[in-house]
Design an enzyme around this catalytic site. Structure first.
Site, PDB file in Angstrom:
ATOM      1  N   PRO A   1      11.544  58.047  12.953  1.00 58.45           N
ATOM      2  CA  PRO A   1      12.806  58.356  13.646  1.00 58.45           C
ATOM      3  C   PRO A   1      12.882  57.781  15.058  1.00 58.45           C
ATOM      4  CG  PRO A   1      12.019  60.299  12.472  1.00 58.45           C
ATOM      5  CD  PRO A   1      10.939  59.266  12.363  1.00 58.45           C
TER       6      PRO A   1
ATOM      7  N   ILE B   1      13.574  55.808   4.154  1.00 52.99           N
ATOM      8  CA  ILE B   1      12.590  55.415   3.157  1.00 52.99           C
ATOM      9  C   ILE B   1      13.251  55.228   1.793  1.00 52.99           C
ATOM     10  CG2 ILE B   1      10.385  55.949   2.080  1.00 52.99           C
ATOM     11  CD1 ILE B   1      10.379  55.477   5.190  1.00 52.99           C
TER      12      ILE B   1
ATOM     13  N   GLU C   1       7.536  40.939   1.526  1.00 57.03           N
ATOM     14  CA  GLU C   1       8.695  41.827   1.580  1.00 57.03           C
ATOM     15  C   GLU C   1       9.905  41.093   2.150  1.00 57.03           C
ATOM     16  OE1 GLU C   1      10.230  46.044   3.605  1.00 57.03           O
ATOM     17  OE2 GLU C   1       8.119  45.449   3.783  1.00 57.03           O
TER      18      GLU C   1
ATOM     19  N   GLY D   1      12.480  44.405   9.279  1.00 56.73           N
ATOM     20  CA  GLY D   1      12.428  43.776  10.595  1.00 56.73           C
ATOM     21  C   GLY D   1      13.790  43.226  10.956  1.00 56.73           C
ATOM     22  N   THR D   2      14.346  43.676  12.067  1.00 59.15           N
ATOM     23  CA  THR D   2      15.692  43.245  12.439  1.00 59.15           C
ATOM     24  C   THR D   2      15.744  41.733  12.634  1.00 59.15           C
ATOM     25  OG1 THR D   2      15.301  43.452  14.822  1.00 59.15           O
ATOM     26  CG2 THR D   2      16.070  45.433  13.650  1.00 59.15           C
TER      27      THR D   2
END
Length: 381
Positions: free
Chosen positions: A130, A159, A244, A366-367
């Protein structure tokens, strides 16, 4: 443009995956959207068809292939129907198994991999917290050694598969103050005392994807559930995140490509001022730009897929395709909405759902900003 990285056996497999999508997923997609979940019988059907254990060794019920092109086909074909379902399947089959295959003991592999391949044990991975977001090195969930056990306290959020997961790979801090060098991975199992889930999160899109908060209140986990070495979890995450990011890129491109195909058919049929809206020069030019952009992006993606199959995909190139595919997906879908006019803003139209579903891809795994930071560092900046 003809794609060249797939061979006849891959295309035969693609036909099988499309059959699964048409036979199993498509008829029940609306119900999945309503229930905000992928039912367990669908997971088992996917497992029975061999879609969930491609990289799991044959002795544990998987296909035992190290050819990522098969994984890419599943991701692409499922995403053509639903980015949300592809996300759920992807976390379970493209993201979680490599941790157990590469880091797990023989006992752990025997205990978990057959159920994962069969779709009987649904997997999630608990990294994001969070308060932490993309900053994995700053995570606060702790694991403290107590004799032969570890006691985990903390929380994870956003998640995928979290609400119904039987197994969650959880990143924890085992050495306070050590940053990235103090992180260890554990497999937390459904039913462990103190492991609870919050509500299904109310997301902007991907309604069918089961996304939840996870809470750990003095969860006692045996050391035999530890994945890999103590304090070496961050190294493993950084190594496996490339796959990923590649998998999410495949879903982004597959999703956008399908909606673009449907949009082209739509503008051929939809009329305004007595002619198909696709015949207007501006719209024609727009579609010319979109199909060219998709061809260029797909070519780059395919080269990343083949590089990964050869174990040559760098973390930097994985970052490049992740941010670029997410950006292109969102740009393409936004223009597809525009080409649909007012109908593009109606939820009963797939283009509207797709537009909503896609927005998260610039944030997850990941942004895009972090991806550019990684690329910049690789340039020596």
């Amino acid at each position: 443009m003809r794609r060249t990285i797939y061979e006849p056996e891959h295309e035969m497999f693609r036909d099988s995956v499309r059959g699964f999508v048409d036979r199993v997923l498509k008829p029940r997609h609306e119900q999945m959207l309503t229930d905000k979940t992928v039912p367990r019988d669908i997971w088992k059907e996917a497992g029975a068809q061999g879609l969930l254990g491609l990289a799991i060794p044959e002795k544990f019920g998987g296909a035992g292939t190290d050819d990522f092109r098969f994984n890419a086909i599943v991701a692409e074909e499922v995403a053509a129907l639903s980015l949300g379902v592809s996300s759920c399947f992807g976390i379970h089959s493209h993201v979680c198994p490599p941790y157990i295959v590469e880091l797990g003991t023989e006992e752990q592999q025997q205990r978990w991999l057959p159920g994962i391949a069969a779709g009987e044990l649904i997997c999630g991975i608990g990294m994001t917290e969070p308060s932490g977001g993309t900053d994995l090195a700053a995570l606060k969930t702790t694991a403290v050694r107590d004799a032969d056990d570890w006691v985990i306290n903390g929380a994870k959020t956003f998640i995928t598969n979290g609400f119904q997961a039987d197994l969650v790979i959880v990143a924890t801090r085992t050495t306070p103050g050590a940053g990235a060098k103090g992180i260890t991975l554990f497999v937390v199992e459904d039913g462990m005392a103190g492991f609870t889930r919050g509500r299904k999160l109310d997301k902007v899109g991907q309604d069918e994807a089961d996304t939840a908060e996870l809470f750990f209140d003095d969860v006692r986990v045996p050391d035999r559930n530890r994945l890999g070495e103590v304090d070496r979890g961050f190294v493993a995450m950084m190594r496996l995140l490339a796959q990923e990011r590649l998998a999410t890129s495949v879903t982004s491109v597959g999703h956008a490509a399908q909606i673009l195909r449907e949009t082209i058919e739509y503008v051929k049929q939809r009329k305004a001022f007595g002619q198909p809206v696709g015949s207007f020069q501006y719209n024609k030019f727009t579609l010319a730009e979109l199909v060219t952009t998709m061809d260029v992006t797909t070519t780059f993606l395919d080269q990343c897929v083949i590089a990964h199959t050869r174990e040559e995909l760098s973390a930097t190139d994985a970052a490049k395709i992740k941010w670029w595919s997410a950006e292109v997906q969102n740009q393409v879908l936004d223009r597809c909405v525009q080409l649909h006019g007012g109908y593009g803003f109606m939820n009963e139209y797939r283009v509207a759902r797709a537009w909503r579903d896609a927005r998260i891809t610039k944030i997850w795994a990941g942004t895009n900003e972090i991806m550019k930071e990684l690329i910049g560092r690789d340039l020596g900046l």
